[in-house]
Write an enzyme that holds these catalytic residues in place. Structure first.
Site, PDB file in Angstrom:
ATOM      1  N   ASP A 107      -2.735  -9.190   8.854  1.00 44.40           N
ATOM      2  CA  ASP A 107      -1.419  -9.127   9.475  1.00 44.40           C
ATOM      3  C   ASP A 107      -1.145  -7.793  10.167  1.00 44.40           C
ATOM      4  OD1 ASP A 107      -1.474  -7.895   6.999  1.00 44.40           O
ATOM      5  OD2 ASP A 107       0.539  -8.501   6.419  1.00 44.40           O
ATOM      6  N   CYS A 117       0.825  -1.191   0.000  1.00 46.25           N
ATOM      7  CA  CYS A 117       0.000   0.000   0.000  1.00 46.25           C
ATOM      8  C   CYS A 117       0.865   1.249   0.000  1.00 46.25           C
ATOM      9  CB  CYS A 117      -0.906   0.000   1.236  1.00 46.25           C
ATOM     10  SG  CYS A 117      -1.805  -1.558   1.480  1.00 46.25           S
ATOM     11  N   GLY A 161      13.109 -13.072  -7.672  1.00 45.08           N
ATOM     12  CA  GLY A 161      14.341 -13.644  -7.140  1.00 45.08           C
ATOM     13  C   GLY A 161      15.358 -12.657  -6.604  1.00 45.08           C
ATOM     14  N   GLY A 202       3.207  -3.342   3.224  1.00 43.10           N
ATOM     15  CA  GLY A 202       3.987  -4.568   3.172  1.00 43.10           C
ATOM     16  C   GLY A 202       3.178  -5.786   3.556  1.00 43.10           C
ATOM     17  N   LEU A 249      -3.931  -1.576  -1.167  1.00 45.03           N
ATOM     18  CA  LEU A 249      -3.993  -2.656  -2.143  1.00 45.03           C
ATOM     19  C   LEU A 249      -4.298  -3.907  -1.337  1.00 45.03           C
ATOM     20  CD1 LEU A 249      -3.525  -3.441  -5.159  1.00 45.03           C
ATOM     21  CD2 LEU A 249      -1.188  -4.035  -4.505  1.00 45.03           C
ATOM     22  N   SER A 250      -5.535  -4.353  -1.373  1.00 42.76           N
ATOM     23  CA  SER A 250      -5.982  -5.413  -0.468  1.00 42.76           C
ATOM     24  C   SER A 250      -5.506  -6.777  -0.962  1.00 42.76           C
ATOM     25  CB  SER A 250      -7.503  -5.394  -0.327  1.00 42.76           C
ATOM     26  OG  SER A 250      -8.117  -5.344  -1.601  1.00 42.76           O
ATOM     27  N   ILE A 251      -4.771  -7.459  -0.086  1.00 39.52           N
ATOM     28  CA  ILE A 251      -4.173  -8.760  -0.409  1.00 39.52           C
ATOM     29  C   ILE A 251      -4.634  -9.839   0.567  1.00 39.52           C
ATOM     30  CG2 ILE A 251      -2.000 -10.020  -0.676  1.00 39.52           C
ATOM     31  CD1 ILE A 251      -2.381  -7.884  -2.803  1.00 39.52           C
TER      32      ILE A 251
END
Length: 646
Positions: A109, A2, A377, A84, A55-57
């Site tokens: 979280d 976000c 990566g 994060g 930004l909804s995760i």
């Protein structure tokens, strides 16, 4: 993932600039197009305003921010804005409930961060396994507590003026608060010189004198009744090698495999679709191969260019087929490349002269059509010894046995030799100490070249401003570990992670980096030199550990990433035309010697010399200056809109 903004006005009691924070937050709407929120408490804390773009995760229906949490006796004590992901949040919530009776009202979280801070204070930070930048207002202590993850995966800018202090995910939002804060928005000449040498602006600097960055692995305390911020470092990476014997060799490889498997598993936690970036190298292939175990319908993404020899598309497609992933490739034309540059530089906030960020922007834009989160990566090279330059101490080992005066004499002998003559570079580098010759992966301008292009050049400002304290921290380590330590604080967080964050967030896409995990670092940091670097390969132990996981055709391929045909494009076609136009139109002539740049451009065009990287460094700064200082270039930034929840 976000965009956050927090303003603490001084003195306490100043009327909050709610409208200003709301407007400034809108400038980073691309970081969080799903929700916009602001918070202030006019009665209790009239000088504090928090803004947020979500930004909804995880826990999409709940976990709205700014997020309130507190113990039963003070349920509104804390207010959080957080950018994060905390990948061990389930384990933390369970521990906090079991040990402290913590009560949670969402399934996300964010509450785990606040509860951990309430019960453990700043000691909670090393226990957060994830990427984060957050600002937490404590209404009881009247303090804003801000922190950033150990490696600097997520950014946090800070600005202080007579009107107060603000922190935010993007510098442009803080600049928009310049009038409220009374900021100095002039150019930082030392930061400009550092940028020209390094190709990025090293932390904690930015090109604007009044804006700094909270460094990776640090936290800050901000109070309305005190100017500025009190900053403390909580994480210092340490490489402490332990020998590997024939009896323990396989166990060490198994340990690497196990910790990577665990990290990828936790990085797959999401309530939306997770994909993966895939180049032709071992790092991204390993992540994708482990990720598909958790999502058999994994989609991988790569990018390439319309020029033979500058594409990883075919190798990446073969890797995707080998692991069973659906694969999508985006081929970028020179015209697309040039057209996107103003928008890309606007998203960057500060210039980064790494051309690989352009293909990263395009692959992120393509990926966002299909997924909301991608794995990548980044970080494997810094942790496991992946850069070819790390083999330099092996080639220069004989010079270590020479007395210092003799080594200096060797350097003097090399100076009159013709440029390009075989052995000249070896003699020159061998005459220098590690501290003198190594300052990270980016080496753009020599001092002589720098004097030619920077009218304000100062010999007092050198790369040692950045590296000297870092070398002091690593005294006594082996040379490769010291080089890794330098790169963790310079190239990784100044270039690699900036472009990863900015180019994916420009497309409202969350990027996760499983290699940059505290548990993975704990394993990698124990590797001795010969498990990282040999005379024929890099990342030796990692390659051995990944033999059962990655396809054979990428196991020993050299590192390429997403290569850009910059040298060729700056000699003909759209990019050359753009370069000439940029130099002709620049208003940065007081900062950059335009005549010297024209000479470089002409020498490069005619093949007299390869100035591609130096030209790119200067040209990107000129474009940045036109956007952020002159306001002569105004990129068209579309409102982010993703109608389907991914």
């Amino acid at each position: 993932m976000c965009g956050l903004l927090a303003l603490v006005c001084t003195p306490a009691g100043t009327e909050p600039a709610v409208d200003a924070v709301s407007r400034a937050s809108h400038l980073m709407r691309h970081r969080g197009p799903d929700e916009l929120g602001t918070w202030t408490d006019l009665a209790a804390d009239p000088g504090v305003v928090l803004g947020f773009n979500r930004l909804s995760i995880i826990d999409i229906a709940h976990s709205h921010q700014p997020l309130a949490w507190g113990p039963p006796e003070a349920p509104q004590r804390y207010m959080l804005v957080f950018n994060g992901e905390i990948y061990n949040y389930l384990e933390l919530r369970e521990e906090l409930t079991r040990e402290h009776g913590a009560v949670f009202h969402t399934d996300g979280d964010g509450e785990a961060i606040v509860a951990a801070y309430h019960y453990w204070g700043a000691a909670a930070l090393p226990r957060l396994r994830g990427m984060f930048a957050f600002a937490l207002w404590d209404a009881t202590s009247r303090e804003l507590f801000c922190a950033r993850d150990p490696f600097g995966i997520k950014p946090l800018f800070m600005a202080t003026g007579p009107g107060g202090t603000a922190v935010g995910s993007e510098k442009k939002s803080l600049l928009d608060l310049a009038e409220v804060l009374g900021l100095d928005t002039g150019i930082d000449a030392r930061a400009l010189q550092h940028y020209t040498v390094l190709q990025y602006v090293p932390e904690p600097e930015t090109l604007h004198a009044g804006v700094r960055r909270l460094e990776s692995g640090c936290y800050a305390r901000i109070r309305p009744d005190r100017p500025g911020a009190e900053i403390t470092r909580y994480f210092v990476p340490r490489f402490a090698a332990t020998p590997i014997s024939a009896d323990t060799e396989q166990a060490r490889y198994d340990e690497i495999t196990a910790v990577l498997e665990d990290s990828v598993a936790k990085h797959m936690r999401a309530d939306v679709t997770v994909g993966a970036f895939l180049s032709g190298g071992i790092d991204s292939t390993a992540i994708a191969a482990l990720a598909i175990r958790h999502n058999p319908r994994l989609i991988t993404f790569t990018t390439g260019f319309e020029r033979e020899g500058f594409s990883e598309v075919d190798v990446a497609a073969a890797s995707a087929e080998a692991i069973g992933a659906r694969h999508i490739a985006k081929v970028v034309s020179p015209a697309e490349f040039v057209a996107a540059l103003p928008e890309i530089v606007w998203y960057l906030d500060d210039p980064v002269a790494d051309p690989a960020l352009v293909p990263l922007y395009f692959i992120a834009r393509e990926a966002r059509k299909h997924v909301k989160v991608v794995l990548s990566g980044e970080g494997a090279d810094e942790l496991f010894g992946g850069y070819t330059i790390y083999r330099e101490p092996l080639s220069l080992k004989p010079f270590d046995y020479l007395p210092a005066p003799v080594r200096r004499g060797v350097g003097k002998v090399s100076r009159p030799l013709p440029d390009g003559m075989r052995g000249k570079s070896l003699l020159h580098r061998g005459s220098l100490t590690l501290e003198e010759r190594y300052y990270g992966n980016a080496r753009s301008f020599s001092d002589a070249q720098l004097r030619a292009v920077l009218p304000g050049f100062s010999p007092a400002w050198t790369h040692t401003d950045v590296t000297a304290p870092l070398y002091a921290q690593s005294a006594g380590w082996d040379p490769v570990a010291r080089m890794q330590h330098i790169d963790l604080f310079t190239w990784l967080r100044g270039d690699i992670l900036v472009k990863a964050d900015k180019m994916t967030m420009a497309n409202s896409l969350e990027l996760r980096v499983p290699f940059l995990d505290p548990e993975v670092f704990a394993v990698a940091s124990k590797l001795p030199v010969d498990a990282k670097i040999t005379r024929t390969t890099t990342k030796y132990a990692l390659r051995r550990a990944l033999e059962p996981i990655v396809p054979a055709h990428v196991l020993h391929r050299p590192k390429l990433g997403f290569p850009v045909p910059l040298r060729h494009w700056l000699r003909a076609g759209e990019l050359l035309e753009w370069a000439y136009a940029t130099v002709a139109a620049t208003g940065a002539g007081h900062l950059i010697d335009v005549a010297a740049v024209r000479t470089m451009l002409e020498e490069h065009r005619t093949g007299v010399a390869d100035h591609s990287r130096r030209l790119w460094t200067v040209l990107i700064f000129m474009l940045w200056h036109a956007i952020f200082v002159e306001h002569a270039v105004v990129p068209t930034i579309a409102e982010p809109h993703y109608p389907v929840q991914l």
